[in-house]
Scaffold this motif. Structure first.
Motif, short mmCIF file in Angstrom:
data_model
loop_
_atom_site.label_atom_id
_atom_site.label_comp_id
_atom_site.label_asym_id
_atom_site.label_seq_id
_atom_site.Cartn_x
_atom_site.Cartn_y
_atom_site.Cartn_z
N THR A 12 0.95 -1.13 -0.08
CA THR A 12 0.03 -0.11 -0.06
C THR A 12 0.98 1.34 0.11
N ALA A 36 2.36 1.62 -3.65
CA ALA A 36 1.53 2.14 -4.36
C ALA A 36 1.13 3.71 -4.20
N ASP A 46 -0.55 2.51 -8.56
CA ASP A 46 -0.85 1.15 -8.64
C ASP A 46 -0.23 0.32 -9.84
N PRO A 63 -2.25 -6.50 -9.94
CA PRO A 63 -3.24 -5.45 -9.43
C PRO A 63 -4.13 -5.92 -8.64
N GLU A 64 -5.02 -5.28 -7.85
CA GLU A 64 -5.84 -5.89 -6.51
C GLU A 64 -7.08 -6.37 -7.42
N ASN A 104 -9.90 -3.42 -12.44
CA ASN A 104 -8.47 -4.24 -12.15
C ASN A 104 -8.92 -5.84 -12.28
N GLU A 129 3.97 8.72 -10.17
CA GLU A 129 3.81 7.76 -11.00
C GLU A 129 4.40 7.58 -12.48
#
Lengths: 153, 185
Positions: A73, A76, A81, A87-88, A93, B136
């Protein structure tokens, strides 16, 4: 006796803490996250400076007694992500898991249908209509018998 | 009579097609956008792609549009990037020079970095120029950044007039930034 009991009481929480920590290891986490600059799983990126720094960050979190999910977490939150190799399985996803499974099912189905068609065609090719009738002698053996009779061997 | 391929041949063909599709997709994804450099090579100045990013120090965000009307030296860096350490003091000196009279600014964008490490880096070098964060790598893609550091010189009209892949040096700053500062606003 009282002193021993007090010492035992003090030692017990420390032992419990030591058993609870660390909750995960660097090796366990690095297989499930990416090195964003390298574009490979972190476990495969050994020399890249960003990978080295990411490992140090994970190690700090592991030393802080964070669980694997907590570490992921935090990663991320830092890198987005995309840092997660897997991925979750929720929301959009979920497609990452559903689409490959559907592709395998569809591919398997297509190969199965092709196999059935192929067998049907093969059977039709080997069927009684194309070959000699049951009990009939093959054309080659009839000719051989005629030749043997002619030469009277 | 219809002829059918064997199921093994069909499976092999599907497999090969899937691999080719993956290869094409991978190549398309990994090819950096060279549009800015190509435009500069043609003698054209492309408009700097707009973006908004959070401030590295925390609290709010800033946009490249906030700096319109100023000469901007947009520098992409990371704390794990060794050449970035070498160029940071030079950029800080030039920021002091550019900000005299509000003529311009260096704008740092920390990319794909642990924010705590990046803040330590800023403190270590005592950097005064504004810093944004692109954890990101979203802004990277818009500018086609592939190496670290990379720098884009943006004129007062918001157009990219020079770029440097790799660390900047005094000569680059004198040749590409100084004339923009001296030009009338």
């Amino acid at each position: 006796m009282l002193l021993a009991a007090m010492m035992l009481g003090l030692a017990a929480p420390a032992t419990a803490l030591a058993q609870d920590c660390p909750k995960t290891t660097l090796g366990d986490v690095e297989d499930e996250v990416m090195c964003p600059v390298c574009g490979t799983p972190l476990g495969l990126a050994t020399e890249a400076p960003q990978a080295i720094r990411e490992r140090e960050f994970i190690q700090r979190l592991v030393d802080d007694c964070q669980s694997k999910e907590q570490v992921k977490t935090r990663l991320a939150a830092e890198f987005g992500d995309d840092v997660l190799a897997l991925p979750e399985a929720e929301g959009f996803n979920l497609a990452a898991y559903v689409i490959p499974a559907l592709a395998v099912l569809l591919g398997g189905g297509a190969v199965g249908v092709a196999a059935l068609q192929w067998r049907r065609v093969k059977r039709a090719g080997d069927g009684p209509g194309d070959g000699p009738a049951a009990g009939a002698k093959p054309a080659g053996s009839e000719r051989l018998e005629r030749d043997l009779e002619r030469y009277d061997l | 009579m219809k002829r059918f391929l064997s199921p093994f041949a069909v499976a092999a063909m599907i497999g090969v097609l899937a691999l080719v599709a993956l290869l094409v997709y991978g190549l398309a994804q990994s090819t950096p956008d060279r549009g800015i450099e190509e435009a500069l090579a043609r003698g054209e100045a492309k408009r700097a792609p707009d973006f908004t990013a959070p401030n590295l120090s925390g609290g709010g965000s800033s946009s490249i549009a906030d700096f319109r009307g100023k000469v901007v030296v947009l520098n992409f860096w990371a704390s794990w990037c060794e050449p970035c350490r070498d160029e940071s003091p030079l950029l800080d000196r030039w920021h002091a020079k550019m900000s005299e009279g509000g003529r311009g600014t260096v704008l740092g964008v920390d990319v794909l970095d642990v924010s705590g490490d990046a803040r330590d880096f800023v403190a270590e070098f005592g950097l005064d120029y504004p810093m944004l964060r692109d954890g990101e790598g979203e802004v990277l893609g818009r500018y086609g950044v592939v190496a670290y550091p990379e720098t884009f010189v943006i004129d007062r009209r918001g157009r990219i007039v020079a770029t440097r892949r790799g660390p900047v040096d005094e000569k680059f700053m004198r040749d590409e930034v100084q004339p923009l500062l001296e030009a009338p606003a």
